[in-house]
Design an enzyme around this catalytic site. Sequence first.
Site, mmCIF file in Angstrom:
data_model
loop_
_atom_site.group_PDB
_atom_site.id
_atom_site.type_symbol
_atom_site.label_atom_id
_atom_site.label_comp_id
_atom_site.label_asym_id
_atom_site.label_seq_id
_atom_site.Cartn_x
_atom_site.Cartn_y
_atom_site.Cartn_z
ATOM 1 N N GLU A 9 63.037 6.343 25.696
ATOM 2 C CA GLU A 9 63.896 6.796 24.594
ATOM 3 C C GLU A 9 63.852 8.311 24.504
ATOM 4 O OE1 GLU A 9 62.481 6.152 20.477
ATOM 5 O OE2 GLU A 9 60.956 4.871 21.362
ATOM 6 N N CYS A 69 61.136 1.688 21.195
ATOM 7 C CA CYS A 69 59.912 1.340 21.934
ATOM 8 C C CYS A 69 59.980 -0.017 22.607
ATOM 9 C CB CYS A 69 58.711 1.351 20.987
ATOM 10 S SG CYS A 69 58.426 2.950 20.265
ATOM 11 N N HIS A 115 52.524 -3.587 20.298
ATOM 12 C CA HIS A 115 53.041 -2.215 20.365
ATOM 13 C C HIS A 115 52.205 -1.375 19.402
ATOM 14 C CE1 HIS A 115 55.318 1.373 20.057
ATOM 15 N NE2 HIS A 115 55.686 1.130 18.805
HETATM 16 P P1 HMG Z 1 50.834 8.923 5.965
HETATM 17 O O1 HMG Z 1 51.634 9.098 4.744
HETATM 18 O O2 HMG Z 1 50.445 10.139 6.710
HETATM 19 O O3 HMG Z 1 49.464 8.236 5.722
HETATM 20 O O4 HMG Z 1 51.677 7.939 6.881
HETATM 21 P P2 HMG Z 1 48.939 7.278 4.523
HETATM 22 O O5 HMG Z 1 48.721 8.079 3.308
HETATM 23 O O6 HMG Z 1 49.810 6.028 4.426
HETATM 24 O O7 HMG Z 1 47.538 6.901 5.147
HETATM 25 C C1 HMG Z 1 47.463 6.147 6.313
HETATM 26 C C2 HMG Z 1 46.243 5.238 6.160
HETATM 27 O O8 HMG Z 1 45.070 6.059 6.134
HETATM 28 C C3 HMG Z 1 46.214 4.434 4.839
HETATM 29 O O9 HMG Z 1 45.661 3.176 5.118
HETATM 30 C C4 HMG Z 1 45.252 5.235 3.981
HETATM 31 O O10 HMG Z 1 44.603 4.448 2.993
HETATM 32 C C5 HMG Z 1 44.274 5.713 5.034
HETATM 33 P P3 HMG Z 1 46.515 1.836 4.823
HETATM 34 O O11 HMG Z 1 46.976 1.922 3.421
HETATM 35 O O12 HMG Z 1 47.712 1.934 5.769
HETATM 36 O O13 HMG Z 1 45.602 0.736 5.128
HETATM 37 N N1 HMG Z 1 43.507 6.905 4.628
HETATM 38 C C6 HMG Z 1 42.211 7.081 4.887
HETATM 39 N N2 HMG Z 1 41.303 6.302 5.512
HETATM 40 C C7 HMG Z 1 40.035 6.784 5.606
HETATM 41 N N3 HMG Z 1 39.635 7.982 5.127
HETATM 42 C C8 HMG Z 1 40.519 8.781 4.495
HETATM 43 C C9 HMG Z 1 41.867 8.345 4.355
HETATM 44 N N4 HMG Z 1 42.967 8.892 3.796
HETATM 45 C C10 HMG Z 1 43.971 7.998 3.978
HETATM 46 N N5 HMG Z 1 40.117 9.969 4.009
HETATM 47 C C11 HMG Z 1 52.389 6.696 8.769
HETATM 48 C C12 HMG Z 1 51.197 7.105 7.908
HETATM 49 C C13 HMG Z 1 51.955 5.724 9.830
HETATM 50 C C14 HMG Z 1 53.425 6.016 7.875
HETATM 51 C C15 HMG Z 1 52.974 7.980 9.396
HETATM 52 O O14 HMG Z 1 52.067 8.476 10.326
HETATM 53 C C16 HMG Z 1 54.315 7.783 10.069
HETATM 54 O O15 HMG Z 1 55.354 7.804 9.404
HETATM 55 N N6 HMG Z 1 54.354 7.597 11.454
HETATM 56 C C17 HMG Z 1 55.576 7.473 12.212
HETATM 57 C C18 HMG Z 1 56.267 6.124 12.082
HETATM 58 C C19 HMG Z 1 55.420 4.989 12.636
HETATM 59 O O16 HMG Z 1 54.536 5.176 13.437
HETATM 60 N N7 HMG Z 1 55.760 3.719 12.240
HETATM 61 C C20 HMG Z 1 55.048 2.543 12.711
HETATM 62 C C21 HMG Z 1 55.912 1.280 12.741
HETATM 63 S S1 HMG Z 1 57.497 1.552 13.542
HETATM 64 C C22 HMG Z 1 57.136 1.575 15.256
HETATM 65 O O17 HMG Z 1 56.069 1.177 15.649
HETATM 66 C C23 HMG Z 1 58.191 2.108 16.152
HETATM 67 C C24 HMG Z 1 57.916 3.504 16.717
HETATM 68 O O18 HMG Z 1 56.928 3.439 17.727
HETATM 69 C C25 HMG Z 1 59.223 4.126 17.247
HETATM 70 C C26 HMG Z 1 60.094 3.341 18.227
HETATM 71 O O19 HMG Z 1 60.234 2.106 18.185
HETATM 72 O O20 HMG Z 1 60.728 4.016 19.048
HETATM 73 C C27 HMG Z 1 57.430 4.448 15.645
#
Ligand code: HMG
Length: 388
Positions: free
Chosen positions: A81, A113, A235
């Site tokens: 992609e 992906c 994935h």
């Molecule tokens: P974010 O806002 O940075 O993080 O987004 P958060 O505040 O949701 O925290 C993440 C986790 O860390 C949470 O745990 C927190 O509690 C924890 P959860 O609630 O999920 O269990 N946390 C901590 N843990 C320990 N010590 C600490 C601490 N602080 C917080 N101090 C997000 C995270 C993944 C949403 C962001 O990185 C993002 O938007 N990523 C890009 C999109 C993505 O990866 N989506 C995944 C599904 S879609 C997919 O897989 C397709 C893709 O590969 C693309 C394609 O298909 O081409 C993306």
Amino acid sequence: MTQPIGISALSFHTPHRYVALATLAEHHGIDPEKFSRGIGQDKIALPGHDEDVVTMAAEALAPVLAAHGTDGIDTLIFATETGIDQSKSAGIYLHGLMNLPANMRHVEVKQACYSATAALQMACAHVARHPDRKVLVIASDVARYDLDSSGEATQGAGAVAMLVEADPKILEIGTVSGVFTEDIMDFWRPNHRSTPMFDGKYSALRYLNALVEAWRDYQAGGGRAYEDFARFCYHLPFSRMGDKAHRHLAKEVGTRADAAAVTPGLTYNRQIGNCYTASLYLALISTLETAEEDLTGAHLGLFSYGSGATAEFFDATVVPGYRDHLLGARHGEILKSRAAVPYDAYTALWQSPKGADAARVDMPEEAAGRFRLAAIDDHKRIYADRGA
Ligand code: HMG
């Protein structure tokens, strides 16, 4: 009895530089455990300006061709992609760079992906019709999000090369698949953008929903029972997503998730980051190469998700003698010999080379491997093979 069809070679490559997520956490003034425990990532692989989906694919493909040659290969499917041209398949650039035989068909496929899974299924279908032919399936991507965005910590880069044939030497791919598609805006990249738009939390929820829908379709089609699987590969946009997915699937079937069925598959991705369509297959390699026990005869459940969204659950069975065909030592060396870069070097590598519209852009020599993008001359990409 139908002839088994599947994978005889599984090779990956990732660039030799990374930025540690602890470095990113320090720069942003946040707890590093948010990355190491919260999303389950330690490092982001960083390509140089002279590395792209073609050079990473070439590095991954070279050991496959060295071991198997090109006899019988009549098709190459390049899944990405982060393609480098809107018209010409990256596979044809790869064809030239690797001196592949002229009598081959090439096509590039895209669906976020998911596309490497479509490529793998197309390869198996082609070999089922022509059991004397072989297909190369390449998955190669650079996952790049805007600096300072919530996706930044989930960047990465890597390529996987697979050889698909009858009577496979590593894995037989099952014939039952569960599939699911819905038209959603969870992650997308319009043509005018070099980085994606995304709704991170929504995307994770849709991923989990697609897993259940694909699993139900797999069961309806006569798929294996949950208990038949020794390992599950998901994935992995970030490694913690694999844990979450596995717990979600276990809940769907009414059982407790066994973390040991997923953990071996997370090891490599933790060190590399998301490599989009290559990510599931990196998890598969990690599962096979980091397992201490012999997995011969084991059934693996594989879940592929591509935002937008399409998903597929399918299975594979490990064949006797598979360990003789893995490249674990090579892969271990690739990961071990990488160098960490400080924050400023990371942002410099992140920026695209200036002057893309100039008559000629010579790329700085940053790649450590055999293949590199030497220049873009009159809008034509010029690749170089520096020899083994
Ligand atoms: P974010 O806002 O940075 O993080 O987004 P958060 O505040 O949701 O925290 C993440 C986790 O860390 C949470 O745990 C927190 O509690 C924890 P959860 O609630 O999920 O269990 N946390 C901590 N843990 C320990 N010590 C600490 C601490 N602080 C917080 N101090 C997000 C995270 C993944 C949403 C962001 O990185 C993002 O938007 N990523 C890009 C999109 C993505 O990866 N989506 C995944 C599904 S879609 C997919 O897989 C397709 C893709 O590969 C693309 C394609 O298909 O081409 C993306």
